[in-house]
Scaffold this active site. Structure first.
Site, short mmCIF file in Angstrom:
data_model
loop_
_atom_site.label_atom_id
_atom_site.label_comp_id
_atom_site.label_asym_id
_atom_site.label_seq_id
_atom_site.Cartn_x
_atom_site.Cartn_y
_atom_site.Cartn_z
N ASP B 6 0.90 -1.13 0.07
CA ASP B 6 0.18 0.23 -0.07
C ASP B 6 0.81 1.31 -0.17
O ASP B 6 1.67 1.63 0.88
CB ASP B 6 -0.93 -0.20 1.28
CG ASP B 6 -2.14 1.02 1.19
OD1 ASP B 6 -2.09 1.84 0.18
OD2 ASP B 6 -2.99 0.97 2.14
N ASP B 102 -3.13 2.46 -6.13
CA ASP B 102 -1.75 2.53 -5.16
C ASP B 102 -1.87 1.34 -4.29
O ASP B 102 -1.30 1.38 -3.33
CB ASP B 102 -1.99 3.77 -4.44
CG ASP B 102 -2.97 3.95 -3.49
OD1 ASP B 102 -4.01 3.17 -3.81
OD2 ASP B 102 -3.14 4.89 -2.66
N GLU B 103 -2.37 0.32 -4.80
CA GLU B 103 -2.27 -1.01 -3.96
C GLU B 103 -1.93 -2.19 -4.71
O GLU B 103 -2.63 -2.30 -5.90
CB GLU B 103 -3.36 -1.05 -2.86
CG GLU B 103 -3.75 -0.13 -1.76
CD GLU B 103 -5.19 -0.26 -1.32
OE1 GLU B 103 -5.20 -0.92 -0.19
OE2 GLU B 103 -5.94 0.09 -1.98
#
Lengths: 87, 380
Positions: B6, B102-103
């Protein structure tokens, strides 16, 4: 021009410039750019990224001269360098 | 075992990497239109510590922290960075999934030293992009995702059989992905306050109180089948896009250009997944009209931006001849069905269908918005 609050001016310059760059190991490393009859030596490329615009790919570089920060770009189709904005 | 990466305050961190003067300062990323009339898309950790978070209005954020730095969002750099991180992670040779921009999630089932792997990943990301990531490792994707949030920013959490219960006992149930404010309140009323309380409840209990979602939650928390426990995405009930204008505007051409833009965005997604929609919903917000929303069902389904737009105009006619001040616009298509592939009856319809296919092919090959209806130019 950048103001004290850090807000980036959205009014882009988008002026054509001349750039001395090293093309090495599939990477573009801009070293010096000429703009408004002045030479700007690039001390550091703080970030770079790419964007596809139609059939063209634009490589963007945020570059520091040690005093100011600029965003410049290279059009991978037309081979034109531009100064986009002062950050 | 799943390893969940993350990125820490992703958009804000990229802006701080671009401009080192912003490092260590409270910073928000928002729309380029107006710094005072936008919402916070992302906040740096320094801003988060001051009480600012994503979704808040920028005016509110500046009230909390007058010295806040503001940067206008530029999607291209975030999308490019996300793709580069995906490529970097792919080189580790594990099965890899995008969880969001974003993960990222990796199935690392054969790894003997997951902690070292997590450190190596974080170091490589930092070396390449000058931004930090937090990593969570656990027996399944849901617990790994939870783990990535427990030691933020720039940290690693490994949830093993030995420490799982003690870690889960320390955090509220709302930390679990999918447990929102309402669910957390409902669970609290049932005496389920911590992640451990939730983890220890039976499948029957969760299904009884939360329905199908409760059962899925139980399965996701207890699964050891790595990616196999990821839920198959269900068919969407609706597809929508909305936009908040920099200020309230009553220029009909400008507002219609935005409705057309949103209609095209919705329609493109409909066509992408082969959907058609029977019901079009238009939502407008403004100082004179408050929240105006109306929907209209039609006999013929659509997935053409022009038709969705025309249906929106029919709905908008309810507001009268004079265009009110509008601050936000939303277009939704619902009652979806799969496209029928039926041969159009009329020549014009067939031509229009071919035109849309050609537009989609051009945009797919040369990038989004390589070609678009001229009227949209007003809104760009």
């Amino acid at each position: 021009m950048p103001d004290d609050s850090g807000y980036q001016n959205p009014d882009c310059l988008n002026q054509q410039i001349e750039v001395l760059a090293l093309f090495k190991a599939a990477k573009i490393l801009p070293r010096i750019f000429f703009w408004n009859n002045k030479i700007y030596k690039i001390k550091k490329v703080t970030y770079n990224w790419q964007e596809r615009l139609g059939k063209e790919t634009i490589s963007y570089f945020s570059v520091s001269t040690g005093i100011d920060l600029y965003q410049i770009s290279f059009n991978n189709t037309t081979y034109v360098w531009k100064i986009n904005k002062i950050i | 075992m799943i390893l969940h990466v993350d990125m820490d305050a992703f958009f804000a961190s990229i802006e701080q990497a671009i401009n080192p003067r912003l490092k260590g300062k409270p910073l928000i990323v928002g729309s380029r239109n107006s710094r005072m009339h936008t919402v916070v898309c992302a906040a740096s950790y320094e801003a988060k510590r001051a009480g600012i978070d994503s979704g808040m209005s920028s005016a509110e954020a500046f009230k909390i922290c007058p010295k806040l730095e503001f940067v206008a969002a530029e999607q291209s750099k975030y999308i490019w960075t996300s793709r580069q991180i995906f490529k970097l992670l792919k080189e580790f040779g594990f099965e890899l999934l995008y969880a969001s921009i974003d993960e990222f999630q990796m199935d690392i089932r054969d790894t003997t030293q997951p902690g070292l792997l997590a450190e190596e990943i974080r170091e490589k990301i930092f070396k390449e992009f000058n931004i930090t990531a937090s990593v969570g490792i656990a027996k399944n994707w849901l617990l790994a995702k939870l783990g990535s949030k427990l030691n933020k920013p720039n940290g690693v959490s490994i949830l093993t059989e030995a420490n799982l219960e003690s870690v889960l006992a320390r955090f509220p149930a709302a930390k679990i992905c999918g447990v929102g404010k309402n669910t957390a309140e409902l669970l609290g009323g049932l005496g389920v306050n911590t992640c451990l309380d939730l983890y220890q409840k039976s499948a029957q209990f969760l299904e009884q109180h939360l329905g199908k979602y409760g059962l899925n939650l139980y399965l996701s928390m207890h699964s050891t089948d790595s990616f196999d426990s990821l839920q198959e995405p269900e068919n969407p009930k609706s597809i929508s896009h909305s936009y908040t204008l920099p200020r309230a505007i009553s220029n009909p051409q400008f507002i219609k250009a935005w409705i057309r833009t949103l209609s095209e965005m919705v329609s493109q997604r409909l066509r992408q997944d082969n959907w058609e929609s029977y019901t079009v919903h238009l939502w407008l917000n403004g100082p004179e009209i408050g929240n105006f929303g109306a929907q209209k069902a039609f006999q013929q389904p659509v997935n053409d931006g022009l038709e969705v737009y025309q249906r929106c105009l029919k709905i908008m006619a309810k507001l009268g001849a004079k265009m009110p001040l509008v601050r936000a616009i939303g277009v939704t298509c619902s009652k979806l069905s799969k496209s029928s592939y039926a041969q159009p009856l009329f020549k014009e319809q067939a031509k229009r269908g071919e035109l849309l296919k050609a537009v989609d092919r051009i945009n797919s090959r040369f990038g989004d918005n390589s070609i678009y209806p001229a009227v949209i130019a007003l809104a760009r």
